[in-house]
Design an enzyme around this catalytic site. Structure first.
Site, mmCIF file in Angstrom:
data_model
loop_
_atom_site.group_PDB
_atom_site.id
_atom_site.type_symbol
_atom_site.label_atom_id
_atom_site.label_comp_id
_atom_site.label_asym_id
_atom_site.label_seq_id
_atom_site.Cartn_x
_atom_site.Cartn_y
_atom_site.Cartn_z
ATOM 1 N N ARG A 34 0.991 -1.136 0.208
ATOM 2 C CA ARG A 34 -0.088 0.000 -0.294
ATOM 3 C C ARG A 34 0.896 1.372 0.295
ATOM 4 N NH1 ARG A 34 -3.608 -1.509 5.330
ATOM 5 N NH2 ARG A 34 -1.475 -1.931 5.822
ATOM 6 N N ASP B 78 1.966 5.042 -0.214
ATOM 7 C CA ASP B 78 1.560 6.534 0.490
ATOM 8 C C ASP B 78 0.985 7.416 -0.564
ATOM 9 O OD1 ASP B 78 2.195 5.384 3.119
ATOM 10 O OD2 ASP B 78 4.293 6.154 3.041
ATOM 11 N N TYR C 208 12.304 -0.542 -4.790
ATOM 12 C CA TYR C 208 11.762 0.919 -4.649
ATOM 13 C C TYR C 208 13.008 1.677 -5.345
ATOM 14 C CZ TYR C 208 7.404 0.383 -1.976
ATOM 15 O OH TYR C 208 6.328 -0.062 -1.487
ATOM 16 N N ARG D 41 11.875 5.956 2.438
ATOM 17 C CA ARG D 41 11.987 7.402 2.585
ATOM 18 C C ARG D 41 12.628 7.915 3.790
ATOM 19 N NH1 ARG D 41 5.795 9.255 2.523
ATOM 20 N NH2 ARG D 41 6.570 11.295 2.986
#
Length: 270
Positions: free
Chosen positions: A56, A58, A116, A203
């Site tokens: 999921r 952001d 990512y 992040r």
């Protein structure tokens, strides 16, 4: 009488520009990727559709290789589903591929790793075309120091120092398989592959690496941050728009449940 089509379990790979979405997961009254995709699939297939996803993302985070699955008895050939679906989807979501998978396949629990990529526009003047997909940092970043710091994170560690509050996933131990940092024409790409990521983990890692690149921290501090097991020891959370879920990988594994947690073992994911 026409024979009823059998139920098929479909694995669908999608990409999306996360700018205009309030994240992936459905939220009442807000535009989300899940809501748009389920609504469009329901219209196309002629029956209610509920999807499961590999992760999921952001609000503001993008995807090139998000994976979802759903059940349908629609007679549309599986290989044609993306073509037909893209005629109905909004332009910021694209269906990239589909195939039928075994009934017990789960896009999240059967994944062996996620990849990512975070983009940083490290030039004095930002690109207008990258403003939605890269974090602009005009000050020069020491990529060599960032690479040295990143290597402390490779391997199996407790990443709780890089875990934002607001999500309880049980164990905070993850395996970081690789971190690759490259720079070309002023654009820095940070590619991370792990078996799974904690909430905001990617992040926060990027935000910490940027502080090292700016000379605010020494690269050897990354080891201490990891061992501190304290979110306040790490750097700030990088903005979401530079992050993209590039790929979810599936190999040979099986799921084993132990003490309420999912342990990865080998099984074929077809």
């Amino acid at each position: 009488m026409k024979q009823t089509e059998r139920m098929k379990h479909i694995k669908l790979v999608i990409g999306y520009d996360g700018t205009e979405f309030h994240g992936f997961q459905r939220q009442r009254g807000l535009r989300t990727v899940q809501e748009e995709l389920e609504s469009t699939l329901t219209t196309l297939l002629g029956h209610p559709v509920s999807i499961k996803a590999a992760g999921r993302t952001d609000r503001g985070v993008h995807a090139e290789g998000q994976v979802v699955s759903f059940w349908t008895n629609c007679p549309i050939p599986v290989e044609r589903l993306p073509i037909v679906l893209n005629r109905l989807l909004p332009p910021d979501i694209v269906a990239k591929g589909a195939k039928e998978v075994r009934p017990e396949f789960h896009p999240r629990f059967d994944a062996t790793s996620r990849i990512y990529r975070y983009l940083i526009d490290n030039r004095p003047v930002p690109s207008a075309l990258l403003r939605r997909y890269a974090w602009h940092i005009p000050e020069p970043l020491d990529v060599k120091a960032m690479k040295a710091a990143a290597q402390y994170l490779v391997g199996t560690h407790d990443f709780v120092s890089f875990h934002a509050s607001g999500s309880d996933l049980g164990s905070t131990v993850r395996e970081m398989k690789r971190i690759v940092i490259s720079k070309r024409n002023g654009i820095i790409a940070i590619t991370m592959e792990a078996n799974a990521f904690l909430y905001h983990m990617a992040r926060i890692i990027v935000g910490t690496l940027v502080e090292i690149g700016l000379g605010k921290r020494h690269h050897e501090e990354m080891k201490d941050i990891l061992l501190a097991r304290d979110r306040s020891a790490a750097g700030k959370t990088a903005p979401p728009h530079g992050l993209c879920l590039m790929q979810v990988r599936y190999g040979r594994r099986r799921r084993c449940y132990k003490h309420g947690e999912i342990q990865d073992e080998q099984r074929e994911n077809k």
